[in-house]
Design a protein around this motif. Structure first.
Motif, short mmCIF file in Angstrom:
data_model
loop_
_atom_site.label_atom_id
_atom_site.label_comp_id
_atom_site.label_asym_id
_atom_site.label_seq_id
_atom_site.Cartn_x
_atom_site.Cartn_y
_atom_site.Cartn_z
N GLY A 280 66.72 -16.97 -22.60
CA GLY A 280 66.89 -16.64 -23.84
C GLY A 280 67.80 -17.64 -24.54
N GLN A 281 67.86 -18.94 -23.80
CA GLN A 281 68.82 -19.92 -24.31
C GLN A 281 67.88 -21.40 -24.85
N PRO A 282 67.50 -21.20 -26.16
CA PRO A 282 66.67 -22.09 -26.52
C PRO A 282 67.19 -23.48 -26.63
N ALA A 283 68.44 -23.68 -27.02
CA ALA A 283 69.12 -24.89 -27.15
C ALA A 283 69.33 -25.67 -26.09
N GLU A 284 70.08 -24.86 -24.87
CA GLU A 284 69.93 -25.70 -23.51
C GLU A 284 68.36 -25.96 -23.00
N ALA A 366 50.00 -34.83 -32.62
CA ALA A 366 50.28 -35.97 -32.61
C ALA A 366 51.58 -36.41 -32.14
N ASN A 367 52.45 -35.70 -32.24
CA ASN A 367 53.87 -35.75 -31.36
C ASN A 367 53.97 -34.69 -30.37
N PRO A 368 53.61 -35.08 -29.14
CA PRO A 368 53.56 -34.01 -27.90
C PRO A 368 54.79 -33.65 -27.71
N GLN A 369 56.18 -34.24 -27.70
CA GLN A 369 57.39 -33.98 -27.54
C GLN A 369 57.91 -32.78 -28.60
N ALA A 370 57.64 -33.07 -29.84
CA ALA A 370 57.85 -31.93 -30.81
C ALA A 370 56.98 -30.53 -30.53
N SER A 371 55.78 -30.82 -29.91
CA SER A 371 54.98 -29.77 -29.91
C SER A 371 55.62 -28.93 -28.88
N ALA A 372 55.97 -29.58 -27.56
CA ALA A 372 56.24 -28.93 -26.31
C ALA A 372 57.64 -28.26 -26.82
N GLU A 373 58.45 -28.87 -27.64
CA GLU A 373 59.88 -28.07 -28.09
C GLU A 373 59.43 -27.00 -28.84
N MET A 374 58.62 -26.82 -29.60
CA MET A 374 58.19 -25.86 -30.06
C MET A 374 57.56 -24.70 -29.30
N VAL A 375 56.89 -25.02 -28.36
CA VAL A 375 56.49 -23.92 -27.27
C VAL A 375 57.72 -23.31 -26.57
N LEU A 376 58.73 -24.27 -26.28
CA LEU A 376 59.77 -23.69 -25.37
C LEU A 376 60.50 -22.71 -26.45
N ILE A 377 60.53 -22.98 -27.66
CA ILE A 377 61.37 -22.10 -28.48
C ILE A 377 60.48 -20.65 -28.73
N ARG A 378 59.35 -20.92 -28.82
CA ARG A 378 58.67 -19.52 -28.64
C ARG A 378 58.91 -18.57 -27.50
N ILE A 379 58.81 -19.32 -26.53
CA ILE A 379 59.11 -18.66 -25.37
C ILE A 379 60.45 -17.98 -25.12
N ALA A 380 61.40 -18.88 -25.44
CA ALA A 380 62.80 -18.79 -25.28
C ALA A 380 63.23 -17.31 -26.04
N TYR A 381 62.62 -17.31 -27.41
CA TYR A 381 62.92 -16.04 -28.07
C TYR A 381 62.17 -14.92 -27.80
N THR A 382 60.99 -14.95 -27.34
CA THR A 382 60.33 -13.88 -26.87
C THR A 382 60.75 -13.45 -25.87
N ALA A 383 61.18 -14.22 -24.74
CA ALA A 383 61.63 -13.49 -23.54
C ALA A 383 62.98 -12.78 -23.65
N ASP A 384 63.90 -13.26 -24.79
CA ASP A 384 64.94 -12.44 -25.08
C ASP A 384 64.75 -11.23 -25.61
#
Length: 629
Positions: A280-284, A366-384
């Motif tokens: 649950g560490q989205p920033a890191e 259109a921006n794969p990097q931004a999309s990947a970041e949003m995926v990680l944020i969802r996972i981090a908050y859900t896992a916590d």
């Protein structure tokens, strides 16, 4: 370049062609097929047609040529016609038979290769049929190899059937395809089918190591394992990657170079990223992803690598590190096992599902990097998020089954026996829970008189998962079910008793599994009068009720009870429809229960949740009552 040609320098041959198997012994990962063909040749049981199927690059066309060579093998020092078909073929070109070199180079007059992708019509097949009438020029058999046979038209297949079923003695057919399901069964039934398997990663890696040594290139075991995994069981694809890796690294195939060439992230950094997400560490996690991106890792590939790490951890947790980590480095196994020991299967499954969806979204973004970041944020908050058991302890302590057994709510007090069902937010948000976890009831809310069980409808991708009632089988009913107990319905096969009320009529309809009639009686009918003694029912039809409803109900009651019923229509509306009355009652109970302390605590824990329905529970044994009261 022209000077080299004039001097007689040989042109470069790619590894996939240079190291193409010459004999059945050279084929890797196809032991079952080789053993079957060997026994067939030894017993003289040679079929007239063979169907080779498998994914790209596993050796279908090469196997077809080796099979054609085996069928027509004749030692070079003997006259034609001596000997016979054999699977024991010489590997050294110096020992080749009379036809071996020409067959393997696809230039033999009696071994005809046709690409069905560019020769799909009936006329092309007719040429084969016409040619099959004539004996081979120099070889023992005339062999027709048709690659990508599934591309033939329907007419072409039909034209081939008769010749394929009863070919001349001197003709053999060998087909190859990647789409076996597109081949008509009438063709399949006339051939011996061999499914060429994907080659396992360890076997591919060893094969690549031998080739790298033969090419004079140094190679790291980890680099070869990366290439083997990227090949996905295809020998040809793997050799193409190895060829590229040798050129990229100037003769020294290193894991770092392979990762950079393929856009792969370092496996150790992927495991570190997964640990951040689970913790649950989205920033890191975003900083780690940004570092991978700057080092050349593709965002989509990074998510794919994460899913592979999740899959590895799940396999290890399910079947153990010995069986779940074949062909992987010891350090990768150790990291995956550490994650598996501290994470539940439910959480790993949830992360896996979110990664699968995230890979698809990122690939289209259109921006794969931004999309990947949003995926990680969802996972981090859900896992916590806390588990349901942790929420239960927060609300009052103890497990739900234990409190049900004691007949207590979350705060240990007696409750009224109602179930409050809360609608949770959609999956992927910070409040989301998995469907499996959400299905566990949360006993907590209290009211004057008994326990209140809190369960949930969980919305995932706009789909509501509910524990809604299922209709019983025809003629079956549960005598303990309050829905039927009041009606006094008998067992299956007996006549139903006279309903004593309109509610019992609806119960009877439900017991007979007439869903359509039951819905109309509950939602589109107003009861004006029910006369049990005279078997008479007066109804007022709401606008959505079918006009023939009264006749349909009368006929079915006559049949089910063996009594003569009268169902008449009234012009004035009576009681509210049963469904409306039930909803009004539930709404009143819901408003009453919203003020209960434990329900308020649950809503506070889930700010986006809503209390949507109320059910009664049996206060004696804690079982939920599925009735409509």
């Amino acid at each position: 370049m022209f000077e080299d040609a004039e001097m007689g320098a040989k042109p470069y041959v790619v590894l996939a062609r240079k190291y193409r198997p010459q004999t059945f012994d050279d084929l890797i990962g196809q032991d079952a097929m080789v053993a079957t063909l060997k026994n067939a040749f030894e017993q003289g049981r040679i079929a007239q047609g063979y169907m080779l199927t498998g994914v790209r690059g596993v050796g279908k066309t090469t196997t077809a040529r080796i099979l054609a060579r085996a069928l027509n093998f004749e030692p070079a020092d003997e006259e034609g016609g001596k000997g016979g078909p054999t699977i024991e073929l010489p590997r050294d070109p110096k020992d080749f038979g009379r036809h071996c070199a020409e067959i393997m180079e696809s230039r033999h007059a009696d071994v005809v290769e046709m690409d069905a992708a560019s020769n799909t019509g009936v006329d092309n097949v007719r040429e084969i049929i016409e040619s099959a009438r004539y004996k081979p020029l120099v070889a023992r058999y005339k062999v027709f190899i048709i690659d990508e046979v599934h591309m033939l038209s329907k007419g072409a297949f039909n034209a081939l059937l008769k010749t394929l079923e009863e070919p001349p003695e001197h003709v053999k057919f060998i087909f190859a395809t990647t789409e076996i399901r597109k081949v008509p069964v009438t063709v399949l039934s006339r051939c011996q089918r061999f499914d060429l398997r994907r080659v396992d990663v360890p076997l591919l890696s060893d094969h690549f190591k031998r080739i790298a040594e033969a090419e004079g290139a140094e190679s790291e075991d980890e680099a070869l394992m990366l290439i083997a995994r990227a090949a996905e069981g295809s020998v040809r694809d793997g050799l193409s990657i190895l060829d590229q890796a040798i050129a990229y690294s100037k003769g020294k195939v290193a894991s770092g170079d392979v990762r950079a060439m393929l856009g792969l992230a370092d496996r150790g950094r992927i495991f570190s990223l997964l640990e951040l997400l689970i913790g649950g560490q989205p920033a890191e996690a975003l900083k780690a992803l940004d570092a991978l991106y700057k080092d050349g890792a593709d965002p989509v590939q990074a998510l794919n690598d994460l899913s592979e790490a999740v899959h590895l951890a799940t396999r290890i947790k399910t079947i153990g590190p010995e069986d779940g980590s074949e062909g992987l480095a010891a350090e990768d196994v150790r990291r995956a096992q550490a994650i598996a020991e501290k994470v539940s299967i439910a959480l790993l499954s949830r992360v896996w599902q979110m990664l699968l969806k995230g890979v698809e979204e990122t690939g289209r973004a259109a921006n794969p990097q931004a999309s990947a970041e949003m995926v990680l944020i969802r996972i981090a908050y859900t896992a916590d998020l806390p588990s349901p058991e942790e929420i239960i302890k927060t609300l009052g302590g103890g497990s739900a089954p234990a409190r049900r057994a004691r007949g207590e709510g979350a705060n240990g007090t007696a409750a009224s026996g109602d179930t409050v069902r809360a609608q949770a937010p959609a999956a992927g948000s910070a409040q989301a829970q998995s469907v499996e976890e959400a299905a566990q009831p949360i006993t907590g809310a209290t009211s004057a008189g008994g326990p209140v069980a809190v369960s949930a409808d969980w919305v995932v991708d706009d789909t509501v998962y509910d524990d809604g009632e299922a209709f019983p089988e025809d003629g079956e009913y549960d005598p303990e079910d309050p829905l039927y107990a009041d009606a006094g319905l008998p067992g299956a096969g007996a006549l139903m008793p006279d309903p004593g009320s309109f509610a019992e009529v609806v119960s009877l309809v439900k017991a007979k599994r007439d869903a359509k009639l039951m819905v109309h009686l509950e939602e589109n009918v107003s009861l004006v009068k029910f006369d049990r003694e005279n078997h008479s029912i007066d109804l007022f039809l709401m606008p959505n009720a079918p006009k023939q409803l009264a006749n349909e109900l009368r006929e079915k009651l006559n049949q089910w009870t063996d009594k003569r019923w009268m169902v008449v229509l009234s012009k004035t509306q009576g009681d509210p429809p049963i469904g409306q009355a039930r909803r009004d009652k539930a709404a009143a109970e819901l408003e009453k229960l919203k003020s209960e302390p434990s329900v308020a605590a649950a809503l506070k824990a889930f700010p986006d949740a809503q209390v949507t329905a109320v059910r009664e529970v049996d206060t004696e044994d804690g079982n939920e009552d599925t009735g409509t009261g």
